[in-house]
Write an enzyme that holds these catalytic residues in place. Structure first.
Site, PDB file in Angstrom:
ATOM      1  N   MET A  16      91.484  83.363 106.133  1.00  0.00           N
ATOM      2  CA  MET A  16      90.616  84.433 105.623  1.00  0.00           C
ATOM      3  C   MET A  16      90.051  84.027 104.257  1.00  0.00           C
ATOM      4  O   MET A  16      89.600  84.871 103.480  1.00  0.00           O
ATOM      5  CB  MET A  16      91.378  85.748 105.535  1.00  0.00           C
ATOM      6  CG  MET A  16      91.884  86.217 106.916  1.00  0.00           C
ATOM      7  SD  MET A  16      91.913  88.006 107.129  1.00  0.00           S
ATOM      8  CE  MET A  16      93.062  88.485 105.842  1.00  0.00           C
ATOM      9  N   LEU A  25      91.355  80.284  99.349  1.00  0.00           N
ATOM     10  CA  LEU A  25      92.357  79.287  99.743  1.00  0.00           C
ATOM     11  C   LEU A  25      93.273  78.891  98.593  1.00  0.00           C
ATOM     12  O   LEU A  25      92.835  78.760  97.444  1.00  0.00           O
ATOM     13  CB  LEU A  25      91.638  78.055 100.282  1.00  0.00           C
ATOM     14  CG  LEU A  25      90.665  78.323 101.434  1.00  0.00           C
ATOM     15  CD1 LEU A  25      89.922  77.039 101.823  1.00  0.00           C
ATOM     16  CD2 LEU A  25      91.390  78.906 102.639  1.00  0.00           C
ATOM     17  N   HIS A  26      94.529  78.721  98.906  1.00  0.00           N
ATOM     18  CA  HIS A  26      95.511  78.207  97.958  1.00  0.00           C
ATOM     19  C   HIS A  26      96.217  77.008  98.583  1.00  0.00           C
ATOM     20  O   HIS A  26      95.888  76.596  99.702  1.00  0.00           O
ATOM     21  CB  HIS A  26      96.505  79.306  97.558  1.00  0.00           C
ATOM     22  CG  HIS A  26      97.146  80.003  98.733  1.00  0.00           C
ATOM     23  ND1 HIS A  26      97.960  79.351  99.625  1.00  0.00           N
ATOM     24  CD2 HIS A  26      97.052  81.281  99.166  1.00  0.00           C
ATOM     25  CE1 HIS A  26      98.371  80.198 100.547  1.00  0.00           C
ATOM     26  NE2 HIS A  26      97.826  81.383 100.306  1.00  0.00           N
ATOM     27  N   HIS A  49      97.272  77.106 102.264  1.00  0.00           N
ATOM     28  CA  HIS A  49      96.217  76.796 103.233  1.00  0.00           C
ATOM     29  C   HIS A  49      95.948  75.293 103.284  1.00  0.00           C
ATOM     30  O   HIS A  49      95.758  74.716 104.349  1.00  0.00           O
ATOM     31  CB  HIS A  49      94.903  77.480 102.846  1.00  0.00           C
ATOM     32  CG  HIS A  49      94.941  78.980 102.839  1.00  0.00           C
ATOM     33  ND1 HIS A  49      94.941  79.709 101.673  1.00  0.00           N
ATOM     34  CD2 HIS A  49      94.975  79.874 103.851  1.00  0.00           C
ATOM     35  CE1 HIS A  49      94.963  81.002 101.976  1.00  0.00           C
ATOM     36  NE2 HIS A  49      94.989  81.131 103.286  1.00  0.00           N
ATOM     37  N   GLY A  51     100.457  79.029 109.416  1.00  0.00           N
ATOM     38  CA  GLY A  51     101.520  78.944 108.427  1.00  0.00           C
ATOM     39  C   GLY A  51     102.687  79.829 108.811  1.00  0.00           C
ATOM     40  O   GLY A  51     102.503  80.935 109.312  1.00  0.00           O
ATOM     41  N   LYS A  65     104.555  81.144 106.668  1.00  0.00           N
ATOM     42  CA  LYS A  65     104.569  82.249 105.701  1.00  0.00           C
ATOM     43  C   LYS A  65     104.387  83.574 106.464  1.00  0.00           C
ATOM     44  O   LYS A  65     105.096  84.541 106.245  1.00  0.00           O
ATOM     45  CB  LYS A  65     103.452  82.041 104.679  1.00  0.00           C
ATOM     46  CG  LYS A  65     102.919  83.301 104.022  1.00  0.00           C
ATOM     47  CD  LYS A  65     103.793  83.800 102.929  1.00  0.00           C
ATOM     48  CE  LYS A  65     103.045  84.680 101.933  1.00  0.00           C
ATOM     49  NZ  LYS A  65     102.049  85.573 102.461  1.00  0.00           N
ATOM     50  N   MET A 101     103.213  81.499  98.112  1.00  0.00           N
ATOM     51  CA  MET A 101     101.773  81.523  97.857  1.00  0.00           C
ATOM     52  C   MET A 101     101.093  82.519  98.785  1.00  0.00           C
ATOM     53  O   MET A 101     101.397  82.611  99.972  1.00  0.00           O
ATOM     54  CB  MET A 101     101.185  80.137  98.059  1.00  0.00           C
ATOM     55  CG  MET A 101     101.551  79.193  96.940  1.00  0.00           C
ATOM     56  SD  MET A 101     100.469  77.765  96.927  1.00  0.00           S
ATOM     57  CE  MET A 101     101.219  76.851  95.576  1.00  0.00           C
TER      58      MET A 101
END
Lengths: 288, 288
Positions: free
Chosen positions: A30, A33-34, A37, A154, A156, A191
């Site tokens: 979405m 980005l961090h 990603h 991910g 996460k 994150m």
């Protein structure tokens, strides 16, 4: 690296690549980005000849009153972050859902939804009952448009990964599903694109989630197998730090059903509010 | 003509064909083929280089107590009927749904379902609320396995055709959807695999459905636009012939919503029981 905004052009590119025997990986995001990603993109890069990253804030997975309007966006910065990673296509569709033209009646709108009826219910399904309906549906659309050989998610978003892997299996999508490890900030915070919406104080307090998961890992390593003990220390620590726990659950890694004793591969998943931000985190637990 | 029974082998064949630039058509069926099915195969033959006919009686679209167990089957005869038609593959999967092995718990079973939330509700949706859930789900599996360029359905199952076309559009399946005209026996009875389950008397009485639809067409041609008039004569005729009407509805061709007046392209859809057999029929109506 090209930016593609139309479904038709995206599919045409993919088909021409596959016609040449190229293997395609898709990383659905979405945006905003961090490093989490980017680790998915790196994994995709290893597993295919061509990498497509989709950036699309999916309205279908937000309920009224949730944070769709304030969900952070920065497309230009996302493009800069992806440039050095060998990404071939950024798919940023403007025509993903059928638009209702004023001449047409409402029935011409989107009405097809995918439900993963068991896995969508626990954990996040409690407070967001239509969330996975939206996620499964948009990912099926992306898979049908991009037609990738491999798709990377991910861990996460642990439940999301399991829901989507089950959908791919149950509906026979011809794609391999990869789940990648959660990535943390230097101090341990998981994150998330939403972290920028935390105040400095909330940001510091939110570390309680990570610390309580670490503590649970240590307790398991030292022989504790009782889920309620692990959960209680976490809820207490997070509440003491000013967080509001949505859920703190230890579940079977595959079925996502609650487990009372850590006797098989499990995951400790926590979701808690700090201020106006809902944060997710998890660790996989095993008593081996 | 080859018979393929495994998902993996089916997809592999399709991909190798497409790699060579061959265009693939799929005709999904539940077998016990009649002239109606064969007309779909002929249409598929015109629209693609390779034709796949799937034969699979889908348990997911039968509710408990419906006629799954007595649904007619004759695979060898189906093969003979398809041989002269230039079919390349009969896909008769034995592994379409995940099997539950005794060692695994129930949660490993199939749990992903597709809902076309508006179009699935009227007409057959009234008495068979989960029917289109089963149909949409199995067709999405077949599309994902066969990966055809074009898929051919019969307008005999009018609502089914509309539901599946909407699913393909909403989920962005990369396939063209074709709807083919209903095919009738010499005396007018709509062809159906279930017709063999009618007794000779029921078979004769069931013609009342066709005759009442013909009568509705004539009334519209002579200026009648009131749906209730058309419906009343049909219900009366079918009841007088010993049939039990499940529904007799005149609906918009696209939205399947009831129309009181025939002022736009509509379809008169009737479903009625004769003995233990539920028969479907329809005609498209237009006041032009």
């Amino acid at each position: 690296m090209a930016i593609v905004r139309e479904k038709g052009a995206m599919r045409q590119w993919s088909r021409s690549q596959r016609q040449c025997g190229q293997r395609i990986a898709l990383v659905p995001t979405m945006g905003f980005l961090h490093q989490g990603h980017l680790s998915l993109v790196a994994e995709a890069r290893l597993r295919a000849d061509k990498v497509v990253v989709s950036i699309y804030v999916n309205p279908g997975q937000f309920a009224p009153g949730e944070d769709l309007d304030v969900y952070p966006r920065d497309f230009d910065s996302d493009v800069e972050k992806l440039k050095p990673l060998g990404v071939d296509i950024i798919f940023n569709p403007h025509d993903l859902y059928v638009r209702e033209s004023p001449e047409k009646n409402r029935e011409s709108g989107h009405e097809t939804w995918i439900r993963v009826e068991n896995l969508e219910r626990p954990l996040c399904g409690g407070s967001r009952p239509l969330f996975f309906r939206g996620v499964a549906t948009v990912v099926s659309k992306l898979l049908n448009i991009v037609e990738p050989d491999v798709v990377v998610f991910g861990k996460k978003d642990y439940q999301q990964w399991r829901v989507l892997a089950r959908m791919v299996r149950d509906l026979d999508f011809g794609v391999e599903v990869i789940g990648c490890p959660l990535v943390r900030e230097a101090d341990g915070l998981a994150m998330s694109s939403r972290n920028v919406r935390l105040t400095a104080t909330e940001r510091k307090n939110a570390l309680a989630i990570f610390h309580s998961l670490k503590r649970a890992e240590e307790l398991v390593r030292s022989g504790e197998t009782d889920s309620s003990v692990l959960i209680e220390q976490a809820v207490t620590a997070i509440s003491n730090a000013g967080g509001k726990v949505d859920y703190a659950s230890i579940v079977d890694q595959e079925t996502l059903k609650s487990v009372d004793k850590i006797t098989k591969p499990s995951v400790f998943a926590i979701t808690a509010w700090f201020g106006s931000v809902r944060l997710l985190d998890n660790v996989e637990l095993s008593n081996n």
